[in-house]
Motif scaffolding. Structure first.
Motif: not given
Length: 346
Positions: A133-134, A202-204, A208-210, A216-217
């Motif tokens: 992943w990804p 910027v938020w996009l 997403i990765p943060c 989530y991790r």
């Protein structure tokens, strides 16, 4: 009547002692010695009664087996005990089976947990070929960064909540993409919204990765290895994430979030753009509400796992001490401090 039977008539005066069978034995014949003829004090041998001769018994007549009547054995009712006794025996057997089943299930859970721990250790120490992943294409110069498999690494009891969190993260990604599209549509009708459009980009790129790495991790690893430290890390970061979702829902102008305030203001400029931004605000609202529900759900499961703040502190200390970079930095800092102290003492 007397000629048909041996009994005399009632009118006859019959003497029973004159019966021929009695007088025959009471006579002076020596063939039938009696007590009257036997004198025990007489020494003459001729006066002794004749010796007793045992008569050999005659065998009973044998009857052929086929002539014998069939032997019938009466069927006796068997005693199976009372109903209460049978019921208590059944209850005892059922309780014993349930106890054995619980023991087998407990051992199965222990084996499953141990297997997950071994798999986790092997993956942490293994090569990068296990990372999936990804899911990037093979021609991409950047390879996968994590190993992600809920069905393998997460126990069956927690697979549902982890899968829900993963879908929630994907919905967050889709919401940020929708936010970018909303401000792009607004930028086409009003160039004054360029700042909001830039912040949406910027938020996009940032969230997403943060969001995947920061909340989530940790929840994934918390349910994978029952880590108290990852649970507390998830609670802190995800709570901040829910607060950000609330701010997105409000839609403060100049922040790059297509919320209710920005959507209502966009209706004055363009109705279609305003409708798109209001739909985005509605999605942000559902996202924030769902985040609160999932936070409470994970917290309730966290209390069932036996995790605690003391365990989190112990895991953090163990992780810090086991980190090679941290240990090297501590050694360098200690050496520098000792050298400065020695130089100052001179």
């Amino acid at each position: 009547m007397s000629k048909y039977t041996s009994f005399p008539e009632p009118t006859e005066d019959h003497n029973p002692f004159q019966d021929p069978s009695v007088t025959q034995h009471s006579s002076s014949s020596t063939d039938y010695p009696t007590l009257d003829l036997y004198n025990p004090f007489d020494t003459r041998a001729s006066r002794l009664p004749p010796p007793y001769e045992a008569v050999s018994p005659t065998a009973p007549p044998t009857i052929p087996p086929q002539m014998l009547p069939a032997r019938t054995t009466p069927t006796e009712p068997r005693n199976y005990g009372s109903y209460s006794t049978q019921q208590s025996a059944v209850n005892a057997t059922t309780a014993d089976l349930l106890k054995k089943q619980e023991e087998l299930e407990r051992k199965a859970r222990e084996l499953e947990k141990r297997e997950r721990e071994l798999d986790s250790q092997s993956r942490n120490a293994g090569s990068s070929s296990l990372k999936n992943w990804p899911p990037l294409p093979s021609f991409c110069p950047v390879g996968p960064c994590f190993y992600h498999d809920i069905n393998v690494e997460i126990s069956q009891g927690f697979q549902r909540i982890v899968t829900t969190m993963y879908y929630y993260w994907m919905c967050s990604v889709c919401t940020l993409v929708f936010n970018f599209i909303s401000f792009l549509a607004r930028f086409f009708v009003d160039v004054k919204g360029g700042i909001d459009f830039g912040l949406a980009i910027v938020w996009l790129l940032l969230f997403i990765p943060c969001s995947f790495v920061c909340w989530y991790r940790p929840v994934y690893k918390a349910f994978r290895s029952d880590s108290s430290f990852n649970f507390f890390l998830f609670f802190f970061i995800f709570f901040v994430q829910v607060v950000v979702y609330v701010l997105m829902t409000i839609g403060i102008p100049g922040w790059g979030f297509s919320g209710w305030i920005v959507g209502l203001a966009a209706l004055k400029t363009s109705t279609p753009v305003g409708v798109i931004m209001l739909l985005n605000a509605l999605v942000f609202t559902a996202q924030a509400a769902m985040g609160v529900v999932l936070l409470k759900k994970v917290h309730s499961l966290y209390r069932q796992t036996g995790a605690s703040f003391q365990k989190a502190q112990a895991e953090f200390a163990t992780g810090v001490l086991s980190n090679e970079a941290v240990r090297q930095a501590a050694v360098n800092a200690t050496a520098s401090a000792a050298q400065e102290a020695f130089t100052g003492a001179r």
